[in-house]
Design an enzyme around this catalytic site. Structure first.
Site, PDB file in Angstrom:
ATOM      1  N   ASP A 105       0.855  -1.203   0.087  1.00  0.00           N
ATOM      2  CA  ASP A 105       0.149   0.212  -0.166  1.00  0.00           C
ATOM      3  C   ASP A 105       0.787   1.178   0.210  1.00  0.00           C
ATOM      4  OD1 ASP A 105      -2.652  -1.355  -0.046  1.00  0.00           O
ATOM      5  OD2 ASP A 105      -2.186  -1.887   2.023  1.00  0.00           O
ATOM      6  N   LYS A 106       0.282   2.389   0.171  1.00  0.00           N
ATOM      7  CA  LYS A 106       0.951   3.769   0.263  1.00  0.00           C
ATOM      8  C   LYS A 106       1.888   3.730   0.951  1.00  0.00           C
ATOM      9  CE  LYS A 106      -0.204   8.566   0.702  1.00  0.00           C
ATOM     10  NZ  LYS A 106      -1.401   9.371   0.953  1.00  0.00           N
TER      11      LYS A 106
END
Length: 650
Positions: free
Chosen positions: A197-198
């Site tokens: 994810d980010k």
């Protein structure tokens, strides 16, 4: 986002189909084993027909001799080969999940007009496509590494800058994907091994797809079209049915964190007060102090040696205001409005955003009890004089010249200046801490509670205790007993090896183990989280999380013994990967922590969270905490991670 239809193309070991390699091709051919009996002499036909009539009479069978509904199950819409029979519950769940992914992809596609730029679709004029030389594609595994800083995660989508978006564009630029296929990465059977994810990094990850690999310099050309924080380690030929997602047996992750995370909560914080009071109430104060060991009086020493000298140097009137602000209970919840004393955001809280893996992450909320929040690097304030002046960045138009004046200095109020000094002093005291072998041993004992197959429904979002997918297997979770010193901060490395992980699972496992260690909570509390009771476990900052490498033990054996192909081994690129980790991933993690104080902000917020959801760390146990009923309360969304994203690997 990407439809991952190819993920489950490979035959499963649980299926009744057996995959046999064709001698002239690497494609598997399927042989169906049936238990049907061949038709015999006509004398046997009579009884069989009578039996069929009896079957029809009781209404359980249709005219074909099958149970009613069997034809639809075998040949109905959406079914593949007739030999598969009725779908199991697992197959139905997987099919529904695939349909949701497709619908979301289609929605994204509909929302992006052809005229708008898209990271998932690179458009070329029809004339260029028609003039392009057609070259054969081969199924390959692409081994990659990346620093996720500044990217919206790995998985490609239309409008956000992602790792896969840049990699896909580099494939096209290096002519590894034809112009005719550049408008849709599904044409290349694009599959990722593990989604990150980010902000999350990966020293080793993998993508499987069909590429044009005739050029011997294709890896070099792809890397020339990538930024330095994304690298392709190698491209390796696989069999045509290979899916890196399905073939992955397990994954290694690493988590880096400052050793000061193991310091106990400040005794004047909400959590610190409750831990001490609960220990006294349950008669375990002596045991609690013994487990804290050398850090039991750490904050008393900090106040005596670092905080008190600053307070003594202040004017009496200023000192009184500063102490009142330091010890004020600003709010009992997120809904409480600031008082007149706390309206100045500079004086009490400089909101700091965590470098996060998801769409919205931990943000410091104005809740200082005794330990002020610091969001700037204390090393920036080397002297009191540096705090005397603040830059006013308001732009003013100079009459007649059209030139704007900036950097107009203004005086900082003595109270605000003193509070900034105190914040810097607290953060500097944390960074000065050096962990002992005993504290590391306690953390290791906490991590050992995760080994084996357990129900981790409390370590992710939107998972019920009864959901079979909540059970995950952890093979090992080890903290390196040798900390490393980076500038003025000491760091610990934790490595976890598991078959698969749910969203936020690793960060919540770290958050739970660290809270148990720093609050001298019995290690058995971790085992209690595997039961059906909902326990609020905060997720540790994403800043320190990186995917170390995926493991392909089963495929490598088949590749060697059946296909005559090389094994998928990141060890072949060990030197390049280590250099990349040192220069890109580790350096960014250390620099961002120096600048953002993400771990300080996270634990300060947890220590001063006053709604009682985290009081399971006290001697009162799980029952002492506020138990969530149903979904995640709105005020806990940031801490627990209900950001509405899909499971990263499922």
């Amino acid at each position: 986002m990407v439809a991952e239809d190819a993920m489950r193309d490979a035959p499963s070991g649980d299926s009744k189909q057996s995959s046999v390699l064709n001698s002239n091709s690497s494609e598997p051919t399927f042989h169906v084993s049936t238990n049907s009996t061949p038709t015999t002499h006509s004398d046997a036909a009579g009884p069989n027909r009578r039996d069929d009539r009896n079957k029809h009479a009781n209404g359980k069978f249709n005219a074909n001799g099958r149970r009613r509904g069997q034809d639809f199950k075998r040949n109905g819409p959406g079914r593949g080969k007739e030999s598969r029979g009725p779908m199991s519950k697992r197959e139905r769940n997987e099919k529904e999940w695939q349909e949701r992914k497709r619908r979301r992809l289609e929605d994204n596609g509909d929302s992006t007009k052809p005229s708008e730029p898209s990271y998932m679709s690179i458009q070329f004029p029809e004339e260029e496509i028609a003039a392009e030389e057609r070259k054969p594609k081969r199924k390959v595994a692409v081994m990659i590494g990346y620093d996720g800083t500044g990217y919206h995660g790995l998985q490609i989508n239309h409008k956000e800058k992602t790792i896969e978006g840049d990699i896909f564009a580099a494939f096209v630029a290096a002519n590894a994907i034809s112009k005719a296929n550049a408008d849709d990465l599904r044409k290349s059977s694009f599959v990722r091994c593990a989604r990150t994810d980010k902000g999350v990094h990966a020293a080793g990850n993998m993508i499987s797809l069909k590429l044009i690999i005739q050029d011997p310099d294709v890896v070099k050309k792809i890397n020339e079209n990538l930024p330095p924080q994304i690298r392709v380690w190698g491209i390796q030929r696989t069999n045509n049915s290979f899916s890196c997602y399905q073939a992955c047996d397990s994954r290694w992750y690493e988590y880096l964190m400052p050793s000061y995370c193991l310091l106990p909560p400040h005794p004047e914080s909400f959590l610190g007060k409750n831990v001490l009071e609960s220990a006294k109430e349950h008669g375990v104060e002596e045991e609690y102090a013994k487990r804290l060991g050398e850090v039991k009086d750490y904050w008393d020493e900090v106040r005596k040696n670092d905080i008190q000298p600053i307070l003594d140097s202040l004017d009496p009137n200023v000192r009184e205001t500063v102490m009142r602000r330091m010890n004020a209970v600003v709010s009992e919840s997120y809904d409480t409005k600031p008082t007149e004393e706390t309206e100045n955001p500079e004086s009490l809280n400089e909101t700091s955003e965590d470098i996060s893996t998801e769409t919205k992450e931990e943000v410091s909320v104005s809740k200082p009890d005794a330990e002020p929040t610091e969001t700037s690097n204390p090393a920036q304030h080397d002297s009191v004089e540096e705090l005397n002046v603040e830059v006013d960045t308001t732009f003013t138009q100079t009459e007649g010249t059209g030139v704007s004046e900036v950097n107009k200095p203004k005086e900082i109020h003595p109270v605000d200046r003193a509070l900034k000094q105190l914040k810097a002093a607290y953060v500097a005291a944390k960074r000065r801490y050096r962990v002992t072998p005993d504290r590391i041993s306690q953390l290791q004992q906490a991590l050992d509670q995760y080994k084996g197959t357990n129900n981790f429904h409390n370590y992710t979002i939107r998972k019920q205790h009864s959901d079979p997918s909540s059970k995950r297997t952890i093979r090992s979770f080890i903290v390196n007993p040798q900390p490393i010193q980076i500038n003025d901060t000491e760091w610990l490395s934790l490595k976890v090896h598991g078959q698969s992980f749910m969203m936020h699972q690793i960060r919540k496992m770290v958050g739970m183990a660290v809270l148990v260690t720093r609050c001298a909570t019995p290690f058995s509390r971790i085992k209690e989280t595997y039961e059906s009771t909902l326990v609020s476990i905060p997720k540790a900052p994403s800043l320190g999380l990186l995917l170390e490498r995926p493991v392909f033990e089963t495929y490598n054996k088949r590749a060697r013994d059946q296909f005559g192909l090389a094994e998928l081994d990141f060890g072949n690129y060990e030197k390049e990967i280590q250099e990349f980790k040192d220069s890109q991933i580790y350096r960014h993690i250390f620099e961002l922590e120096e600048r953002e104080n993400s771990f300080h902000t996270f634990f300060h917020q947890i220590d001063n969270y006053k709604l009682g959801y985290f009081l399971w760390v006290t001697a009162g146990g799980i029952d002492a905490a506020v138990t969530r009923v149903g979904g995640i309360p709105k005020e806990l969304e940031d801490e627990l991670g209900d950001d509405g994203e899909e499971d990263p690997e499922e």
